[in-house]
Design a protein around this motif. Structure first.
Motif, mmCIF file in Angstrom:
data_model
loop_
_atom_site.group_PDB
_atom_site.id
_atom_site.type_symbol
_atom_site.label_atom_id
_atom_site.label_comp_id
_atom_site.label_asym_id
_atom_site.label_seq_id
_atom_site.Cartn_x
_atom_site.Cartn_y
_atom_site.Cartn_z
ATOM 1 N N GLU A 21 0.829 -1.204 0.000
ATOM 2 C CA GLU A 21 0.000 0.000 0.000
ATOM 3 C C GLU A 21 0.862 1.253 0.000
ATOM 4 N N VAL A 22 2.025 1.177 0.642
ATOM 5 C CA VAL A 22 2.950 2.316 0.680
ATOM 6 C C VAL A 22 3.773 2.386 -0.604
ATOM 7 N N LEU A 23 4.348 1.264 -1.000
ATOM 8 C CA LEU A 23 5.297 1.234 -2.119
ATOM 9 C C LEU A 23 4.655 1.543 -3.466
ATOM 10 N N LYS A 24 3.385 1.164 -3.636
ATOM 11 C CA LYS A 24 2.755 1.364 -4.946
ATOM 12 C C LYS A 24 2.566 2.843 -5.273
ATOM 13 N N ASN A 25 2.637 3.701 -4.269
ATOM 14 C CA ASN A 25 2.473 5.140 -4.486
ATOM 15 C C ASN A 25 3.806 5.880 -4.598
ATOM 16 N N LYS A 26 4.912 5.129 -4.566
ATOM 17 C CA LYS A 26 6.230 5.741 -4.653
ATOM 18 C C LYS A 26 6.702 5.800 -6.108
ATOM 19 N N SER A 27 7.193 6.951 -6.512
ATOM 20 C CA SER A 27 7.771 7.096 -7.853
ATOM 21 C C SER A 27 8.849 8.165 -7.812
ATOM 22 N N GLY A 28 9.779 8.072 -8.762
ATOM 23 C CA GLY A 28 10.881 9.028 -8.815
ATOM 24 C C GLY A 28 11.166 9.452 -10.244
ATOM 25 N N PHE A 29 12.327 10.035 -10.435
ATOM 26 C CA PHE A 29 12.737 10.476 -11.765
ATOM 27 C C PHE A 29 13.724 9.478 -12.377
ATOM 28 N N HIS A 30 13.574 9.228 -13.666
ATOM 29 C CA HIS A 30 14.518 8.407 -14.431
ATOM 30 C C HIS A 30 14.656 7.005 -13.819
ATOM 31 N N THR A 31 15.865 6.631 -13.375
ATOM 32 C CA THR A 31 16.106 5.272 -12.848
ATOM 33 C C THR A 31 16.576 5.325 -11.397
ATOM 34 N N ALA A 32 16.027 6.265 -10.631
ATOM 35 C CA ALA A 32 16.529 6.492 -9.267
ATOM 36 C C ALA A 32 15.936 5.563 -8.214
ATOM 37 N N LEU A 33 14.985 4.706 -8.612
ATOM 38 C CA LEU A 33 14.392 3.761 -7.666
ATOM 39 C C LEU A 33 14.923 2.362 -7.944
ATOM 40 N N ILE A 34 15.502 1.742 -6.938
ATOM 41 C CA ILE A 34 16.176 0.453 -7.110
ATOM 42 C C ILE A 34 15.443 -0.636 -6.335
ATOM 43 N N SER A 35 15.176 -1.741 -7.024
ATOM 44 C CA SER A 35 14.562 -2.929 -6.415
ATOM 45 C C SER A 35 15.597 -4.048 -6.413
ATOM 46 N N LEU A 36 15.764 -4.689 -5.270
ATOM 47 C CA LEU A 36 16.781 -5.732 -5.127
ATOM 48 C C LEU A 36 16.147 -6.981 -4.529
ATOM 49 N N MET A 37 16.160 -8.082 -5.278
ATOM 50 C CA MET A 37 15.632 -9.365 -4.813
ATOM 51 C C MET A 37 16.816 -10.304 -4.550
ATOM 52 N N ILE A 38 16.954 -10.752 -3.294
ATOM 53 C CA ILE A 38 18.112 -11.570 -2.916
ATOM 54 C C ILE A 38 17.643 -12.950 -2.450
ATOM 55 N N PRO A 39 18.010 -14.019 -3.146
ATOM 56 C CA PRO A 39 17.639 -15.373 -2.693
ATOM 57 C C PRO A 39 18.447 -15.769 -1.463
ATOM 58 N N PRO A 40 17.965 -16.733 -0.669
ATOM 59 C CA PRO A 40 18.662 -17.121 0.569
ATOM 60 C C PRO A 40 20.029 -17.740 0.332
ATOM 61 N N THR A 41 20.275 -18.209 -0.885
ATOM 62 C CA THR A 41 21.560 -18.849 -1.189
ATOM 63 C C THR A 41 22.672 -17.835 -1.491
ATOM 64 N N ARG A 42 22.308 -16.583 -1.647
ATOM 65 C CA ARG A 42 23.285 -15.551 -2.006
ATOM 66 C C ARG A 42 23.976 -15.022 -0.752
ATOM 67 N N LYS A 43 25.281 -14.890 -0.800
ATOM 68 C CA LYS A 43 26.052 -14.360 0.316
ATOM 69 C C LYS A 43 25.969 -12.835 0.334
ATOM 70 N N VAL A 44 25.927 -12.271 1.536
ATOM 71 C CA VAL A 44 25.852 -10.817 1.682
ATOM 72 C C VAL A 44 27.049 -10.155 1.006
ATOM 73 N N PHE A 45 28.236 -10.739 1.185
ATOM 74 C CA PHE A 45 29.459 -10.183 0.594
ATOM 75 C C PHE A 45 29.338 -10.101 -0.934
ATOM 76 N N ASP A 46 28.759 -11.150 -1.536
ATOM 77 C CA ASP A 46 28.602 -11.173 -2.996
ATOM 78 C C ASP A 46 27.637 -10.083 -3.470
ATOM 79 N N VAL A 47 26.572 -9.863 -2.699
ATOM 80 C CA VAL A 47 25.602 -8.826 -3.076
ATOM 81 C C VAL A 47 26.242 -7.446 -2.991
ATOM 82 N N ILE A 48 27.017 -7.205 -1.940
ATOM 83 C CA ILE A 48 27.699 -5.916 -1.788
ATOM 84 C C ILE A 48 28.679 -5.692 -2.938
ATOM 85 N N SER A 49 29.401 -6.740 -3.310
ATOM 86 C CA SER A 49 30.353 -6.632 -4.429
ATOM 87 C C SER A 49 29.626 -6.290 -5.727
ATOM 88 N N TYR A 50 28.472 -6.920 -5.932
ATOM 89 C CA TYR A 50 27.677 -6.642 -7.129
ATOM 90 C C TYR A 50 27.241 -5.173 -7.158
#
Length: 423
Positions: A21-50
């Motif tokens: 209900e909160v997120l659907k009303n959020k919008s920004g300019f150009h590509t300034a909004l980032i969505s990140l989906m992380i599976p449980p098998t992914r290491k935190v260190f690897d995500v930070i490096s990415y």
């Protein structure tokens, strides 16, 4: 109790709905909004490096303002990930963006949302746009799996399905076939033949309507055929169900009632086969709650004050809440001395509540400096205490008989206890 306390997915789905209900009303300019989906098998260190590599790629963005916004959004994600030791069992969903006020450039404000999903994330995804990627969340909010029920006898039939907390009686039919007669001799044989022909025609009609109903359901997991006598077996043997539905027949169920009552009795009879179905879970929990109340065992309580007190002491095994609760937990704080008071009120009364306390004298320093310092949905508030205490949280819908009774009779807040309380 283990069969009804296995997971808290409904509570997580409730929180997910609130976030949507909160997120659907959020919008920004150009590509300034980032969505990140992380599976449980992914290491935190690897995500930070990415993400660090993405910062490097973002330096090529031509627009200076968009470049800064994207890099700030990624940096916020990295900062949060550094505080996380490992990805939760179902993975993690993170949203970070520079959200403008009234869609005006130069008014952007950094916002970050972290969600533990009710279902496992299977693939890693990084997505930049002017809006957050919400489709995966909408898919998780939907109840999964529909089970069809055909209750049939020679004289009447009912067709229905159950999904999540919802039981739908889609169609009831009568055959007009007589089950008894007093004729003898040839008349008897003729009447028996007519009764059988009428029953076969009825089976065909029930099959045709069942095909129409169930073939339209994409997530149909299976079908139960119920009835008091042999009609259910004869119906299936007749072969009137579409072959795709024949393959989904899970079991024959003996029941005493027919029609709509027969469908409801079938659900009760098959509940051990549908342990994870929300409709079944709610019935089991509520029946246990009512049993304890009727026995006056002191192992079940209701009402916000009583339940909150038991919850804070760690005495609650299962916290039972209605999704129909429309209450907020509001904290007011004296800006002069820090004195606080907490109230539960209707959200629509917030404005009047705030105005009232602006002119109320603080009992500690006598100033009139009260301000609303915190407002939280009551289900989320109680749920957070439950998580700390290791208490299971069950959210009841308002569609079932049990859910309706929970909110109308018990105020929408109840609990099953681990042990008796002395207060």
């Amino acid at each position: 109790m283990s069969d009804i306390t296995a997971d808290d997915s409904q509570y997580k789905r409730y929180l997910l709905k609130k976030n949507l209900e909160v997120l659907k009303n959020k919008s920004g300019f150009h590509t300034a909004l980032i969505s990140l989906m992380i599976p449980p098998t992914r290491k935190v260190f690897d995500v930070i490096s990415y993400l660090k590599k993405e910062i490097g790629e973002s330096s090529n963005i031509k627009s200076k303002g968009n470049r800064k916004n994207v890099i700030d959004s990624i940096t916020a994600l990295i900062g949060q990930l550094r505080n996380i030791k490992e990805i939760p069992p179902n993975g993690l969903i993170m949203y970070s963006g520079q959200i403008p006020e009234d869609n005006k450039p130069g008014t952007e404000r950094s916002e970050l949302y972290i969600i533990e999903p009710p279902e496992p994330i299977t693939n890693f995804k990084y997505y930049c746009a002017s809006e957050f990627l919400l489709d995966p969340l909408y898919n998780m909010v939907e109840e999964k799996g529909t089970y069809g029920i055909i209750n049939i006898e020679n004289k009447e039939a009912a067709i229905g399905w159950v999904k999540g907390s919802h039981l739908e009686i889609a169609k009831t039919l009568t055959s007009g076939v007589h089950s008894k007669h007093n004729a003898g001799g040839q008349s008897q044989r003729r009447l028996e033949r007519l009764i059988e022909e009428g029953a076969q025609a009825f089976y065909k009609r029930v099959g045709e309507i069942s095909n129409q109903i169930f073939l339209e359901i994409d997530d149909l997991e299976g079908i139960f055929i119920s009835g008091a006598g042999m009609a259910k077996e004869k119906f299936v043997k007749k072969g009137v169900l579409d072959y795709r539905l024949q393959d989904k027949i899970l079991d024959f169920v003996d029941v005493s009632y027919s029609g709509e009552a027969g469908i409801r009795e079938t659900v009760i009879k098959i509940q051990d086969k549908l342990q994870n179905l929300r409709y079944v879970q709610e019935k089991k929990i509520f029946n246990r709650f009512m049993e304890e109340i009727s026995k006056d065992s002191d192992m079940a309580i209701y009402g916000e004050k009583e339940v909150r007190k038991a919850l804070e002491t760690g005495a609650v095994d299962i916290l039972i809440l209605s999704e129909g609760l429309n209450k907020s937990r509001v904290t007011i704080t004296c800006e002069q001395c820090g004195y606080e008071e907490v109230y539960t009120i209707d959200p629509q009364d917030i404005l009047n509540f705030t105005e009232k306390y602006r002119i109320t004298h603080c009992p500690k320093c006598n100033s009139t400096s009260f301000q609303v310092s915190k407002e939280i949905d009551i289900i989320e508030d109680l749920g957070k205490i439950a998580e700390i205490q290791g208490t299971h949280v069950k959210i009841f819908s308002t569609e079932t008989e049990e859910g309706t009774m929970l909110i109308s009779t018990f105020g929408g807040i109840a609990a099953l206890l681990r042990y008796k309380l002395s207060f």
